[in-house]
Design a protein around this motif. Sequence first.
Motif, PDB file in Angstrom:
ATOM      1  N   CYS A 268       1.009  -1.120  -0.049  1.00 17.21           N
ATOM      2  CA  CYS A 268      -0.057  -0.074  -0.171  1.00 17.21           C
ATOM      3  C   CYS A 268       0.859   1.236  -0.001  1.00 17.21           C
ATOM      4  O   CYS A 268       2.089   0.955   0.112  1.00 17.21           O
ATOM      5  CB  CYS A 268      -0.985  -0.209   1.288  1.00 17.21           C
ATOM      6  SG  CYS A 268      -0.115   0.628   2.793  1.00 17.21           S
ATOM      7  N   GLU A 270       1.461   3.407   2.066  1.00 20.22           N
ATOM      8  CA  GLU A 270       1.988   3.646   3.534  1.00 20.22           C
ATOM      9  C   GLU A 270       3.201   2.625   3.681  1.00 20.22           C
ATOM     10  O   GLU A 270       4.431   2.736   4.297  1.00 20.22           O
ATOM     11  CB  GLU A 270       1.111   3.609   4.681  1.00 20.22           C
ATOM     12  CG  GLU A 270       1.817   4.433   5.918  1.00 20.22           C
ATOM     13  CD  GLU A 270       0.645   4.898   6.882  1.00 20.22           C
ATOM     14  OE1 GLU A 270      -0.409   5.258   6.617  1.00 20.22           O
ATOM     15  OE2 GLU A 270       1.031   4.888   8.023  1.00 20.22           O
ATOM     16  N   CYS A 271       3.385   1.621   2.758  1.00 13.98           N
ATOM     17  CA  CYS A 271       4.260   0.545   2.708  1.00 13.98           C
ATOM     18  C   CYS A 271       5.670   1.333   2.257  1.00 13.98           C
ATOM     19  O   CYS A 271       6.692   1.282   2.711  1.00 13.98           O
ATOM     20  CB  CYS A 271       4.089  -0.600   1.998  1.00 13.98           C
ATOM     21  SG  CYS A 271       2.819  -1.943   2.704  1.00 13.98           S
ATOM     22  N   CYS A 342       3.856  -2.762   8.425  1.00 12.58           N
ATOM     23  CA  CYS A 342       3.004  -1.604   7.918  1.00 12.58           C
ATOM     24  C   CYS A 342       1.518  -1.521   8.635  1.00 12.58           C
ATOM     25  O   CYS A 342       1.054  -2.528   8.966  1.00 12.58           O
ATOM     26  CB  CYS A 342       2.571  -1.650   6.489  1.00 12.58           C
ATOM     27  SG  CYS A 342       1.392  -0.550   5.878  1.00 12.58           S
ATOM     28  N   CYS A 345      -1.767  -2.207   5.968  1.00 14.38           N
ATOM     29  CA  CYS A 345      -1.975  -3.198   5.390  1.00 14.38           C
ATOM     30  C   CYS A 345      -1.528  -4.429   5.967  1.00 14.38           C
ATOM     31  O   CYS A 345      -1.733  -5.696   5.825  1.00 14.38           O
ATOM     32  CB  CYS A 345      -1.757  -3.138   3.757  1.00 14.38           C
ATOM     33  SG  CYS A 345       0.131  -3.403   3.638  1.00 14.38           S
TER      34      CYS A 345
END
Length: 352
Positions: A268, A270-271, A342, A345
């Motif tokens: 995702c 944010e990863c 993360c 996710c």
Amino acid sequence: MMALLFAAAALWALAWVFGVPMRVRLVVLGVVWLAIVAAHLLLPAEIPFRVNTGGDARPWLVLAILALAVWGYRALLARLRNRAHAKAPAQPDTAPKPVFTDTELTRYARHMMLREVGGPGQRALKQAKVLVIGAGGLGSPALLYLAAAGVGTIGVIDDDTVDGTNLQRQIIHTDARIGMPKVFSAQAQMQALNPFVTVQPYNRRLTEAEAEQLFAQYDLILDGTDNFDTRYLTNRIAVQCSKPLIAAAITQWEGQIALYDPARGGPCFECLFPERPAPGLVPSCAEAGVIAPLPGVLGSMMAVEALKTLTHAGASLRGALVIYDGLYGESRRMTTHARADCPVCHGKGATA
Ligand SMILES: [Zn+2]
């Protein structure tokens, strides 16, 4: 017995020629048959009538059974036919209407001749619902191309109004519409381009409160905003709703784009960007400047990736990040990975 049957057939034909109703003919035949069978069962064997009509009741009974079988079969056929006819008047309502008018077929002809799109792909686009967050630089070409391509329902959310400084790159808006909410300006331009699509404007900032309910109504989310709060919020809710998210970002001469879709594989947003930059650290377009066509390049790429996702064409940017450097005319594609730590996710795309 055969002679009697021939005589019956001849009489039947004669009655038919004279127009004797079927019912009367059947009754007469029935009475004759009954008389013959009764005679066989009740009268002594040597009576001439019995001798002349075969001498045995069994063939007459078999004949009756055969006649009943034929009658039953015909009755069944008639019933089925009636049922089919009874359904017939309802047919125009239940029959699938043609998906496209002739005008639309002409409009999308260059699309449908692509092997990867074709009729089924164009139909998928018409049935698709895409939500675009931000009607600014990236949103401008993305929204225009989604409308031109025939994406059936396009939602657009933005709380801003058209400003004179936007027009250097936000080509969906016009000088005459300065001061108008961007979503309504975008809607006017998209519907002028393609009146066959539905545009759903949301004249407000995306909030935590309504994001989930809004995303649930769409198949695909495009993020073209330039503020980090909205970017992280969009990613979080898209992951929560298992909606694929195409996000792009631009600054000065450079841009990047990826498809974040951990539900179907890959990381995702944010990863890739776990640390939210400190306020003021990453300059916005207003602060750092941007070359006019750069949002055009990246916004168009967003539209390409959206159409690919909706029609399942080619190789997606799931698990990949493309960086375009306009100043040096270069682009790079990097493979990206989900992170197990993360918080959004939990790296589930690594195994999906
Ligand atoms: Zn993640």
